[in-house]
Write a protein that holds these residues in place. Structure first.
Motif, mmCIF file in Angstrom:
data_model
loop_
_atom_site.group_PDB
_atom_site.id
_atom_site.type_symbol
_atom_site.label_atom_id
_atom_site.label_comp_id
_atom_site.label_asym_id
_atom_site.label_seq_id
_atom_site.Cartn_x
_atom_site.Cartn_y
_atom_site.Cartn_z
ATOM 1 N N HIS A 28 0.833 -1.200 0.000
ATOM 2 C CA HIS A 28 0.000 0.000 0.000
ATOM 3 C C HIS A 28 0.870 1.253 0.000
ATOM 4 N N SER A 38 -6.381 -3.709 4.208
ATOM 5 C CA SER A 38 -6.873 -2.333 4.239
ATOM 6 C C SER A 38 -5.725 -1.429 4.646
ATOM 7 N N ASP A 67 -4.072 4.436 3.240
ATOM 8 C CA ASP A 67 -4.075 5.093 1.921
ATOM 9 C C ASP A 67 -5.484 5.162 1.320
ATOM 10 N N SER A 68 -6.495 4.795 2.097
ATOM 11 C CA SER A 68 -7.922 4.849 1.761
ATOM 12 C C SER A 68 -8.392 3.722 0.848
ATOM 13 N N THR A 69 -7.575 2.691 0.642
ATOM 14 C CA THR A 69 -7.980 1.579 -0.221
ATOM 15 C C THR A 69 -8.082 0.264 0.547
ATOM 16 N N LYS A 95 -7.425 -3.763 -0.671
ATOM 17 C CA LYS A 95 -6.843 -4.514 -1.792
ATOM 18 C C LYS A 95 -7.075 -6.005 -1.604
ATOM 19 N N THR A 97 -8.056 -3.330 -6.427
ATOM 20 C CA THR A 97 -7.918 -2.193 -5.520
ATOM 21 C C THR A 97 -9.291 -1.537 -5.424
ATOM 22 N N HIS A 108 -11.705 1.419 -4.009
ATOM 23 C CA HIS A 108 -11.736 2.802 -3.516
ATOM 24 C C HIS A 108 -13.134 3.105 -2.994
#
Length: 371
Positions: A262, A281, A284-286, A288, A300, A302
């Motif tokens: 990440h 998690s 970085d707000s994602t 995966k 990924t 968002h």
């Protein structure tokens, strides 16, 4: 042994769950590898729950699949009912932020841990009855039930992991050896081992019968935020504020896989029940999804604004949940296995030699996922 403290029945009405249109959001949320695209077989947003009043720190499915449980910085534990017409249960009692939640294997108990140094065991019903375990001298960062539901693990800023007997309602023993806060502790599938990680940057394996540490992995360069066993029990995965995910063989103690995962601290990870995928998690707000057999990033997601603090698969892996600083809990339909079948049909099968370490136990290849 120490008796548990007595609990009071504190609960309040929950806010109704707010389902969100899958079609409205999901198309722009899922990136296939690195490219934005939506395909049949991609994860799809099913529900979005709102009711926490601060960052959601933790999330888990009740194995009965009737509820999703979350804990937040608002000191509240929420039980979200999947039936649309059924209100959420809002459990109030902790005197500080809730850092972790877990469901027992049968789903009849929910555990939560808090900065208030207590673990609470809740009945996941509208009354929200609970028992308080005055367990640690520091914040409780992690709770986990043993596979047979007989024991509870708690990990704390007091540098210890404690094991509790649920039927006897008693403290059993501590696992001591971490040099700093312990952020995670999880049982192995057979309940004989524990894996833990914390701010001393180590991942430790513990033997429950011997009450001792059998190995320390020391390759992370920042605090370890999550660690857990692969469903087959032969390896563990860990994630860290160093932005990486590592998978280790617990028989040879070799590093099997390393992912530069990440763009910021990795906050949680969980294996798909099949053992073929890993969910992570990040700040970085994602969220995966990693294909462990191919050793690469496959999705990924968002879905959140701000840090994603927690992620979790449902018991069958058909769904996964994510939660974060935007005060939302999201539920996604996985569709992974369907996606793999489609990729195979299109001739995108597993590359030779990539399915090594997690299936045959013999290889030591270390495929590196994309940053």
């Amino acid at each position: 042994g120490t008796r548990w403290g007595s609990g009071t029945r504190l609960w309040g009405p929950g806010r109704p769950a707010e389902p969100e249109s899958r079609a409205r959001r999901a198309r722009s949320l899922v990136a296939l590898g690195g490219d934005m695209a939506t395909h049949v077989g991609d994860p799809s947003l099913e529900r979005s729950f709102r009711g926490h009043r601060d960052t959601v720190t933790s999330v888990c499915f009740n194995p009965n699949m009737r509820q999703l449980v979350s804990g937040g910085m608002d000191s509240v534990v929420m039980c979200w009912n999947f039936k649309v017409q059924q209100r959420a249960f809002r459990f109030v009692g902790h005197k500080g932020p809730v850092f972790c939640v877990a469901s027992s294997p049968t789903g009849n108990l929910i555990a939560s841990g808090s900065r208030d140094k207590c673990v609470r065991l809740w009945l996941p019903t509208v009354r929200g009855e609970c028992t308080v375990i005055k367990s640690h001298t520091g914040a409780v960062r992690s709770v986990d039930f043993s596979p047979d539901g007989q024991h509870l693990l708690s990990a704390s800023d007091d540098k210890t992991i404690k094991v509790w007997s649920i039927p006897a309602q008693r403290f059993r023993f501590s696992l001591s050896g971490h040099a700093n806060w312990v952020r995670t502790a999880k049982f192995s599938p057979d309940g004989r081992l524990v894996v833990s990680g914390g701010d001393d940057k180590t991942v430790k394996l513990w033997d429950i019968d011997q009450h001792g540490c059998v190995h320390s992995f020391q390759e992370h360069s920042a605090m370890v935020t999550g660690a857990l066993f692969h469903p087959n029990g032969t390896c563990v995965a860990s994630c860290s504020a160093d932005r990486s995910i590592k998978v280790w063989d617990i028989r040879t103690y070799q590093l099997l896989q390393h992912y530069s995962a990440h763009g910021d601290a990795v906050t949680s990870l969980q294996f798909h029940p099949s053992g073929n995928f890993l969910l992570s998690s990040s700040a970085d707000s994602t969220v995966k999804v990693w294909d462990l057999l191919e050793g690469r990033l496959v999705y990924t997601i968002h879905g959140h604004e701000g840090d994603v603090c927690a992620s979790s698969f449902s018991p069958t892996g058909e769904y996964f949940a994510s939660a974060g600083a935007d005060m939302q809990v999201q539920v996604w339909r996985s569709n992974f296995d369907q996606s793999r079948e489609l990729r195979s049909a299109a001739g995108l099968s597993t590359p030779p030699g990539a399915s090594s370490s997690l299936t045959d136990g013999g290889a030591t290849s270390r495929p590196s996922g994309p940053a």
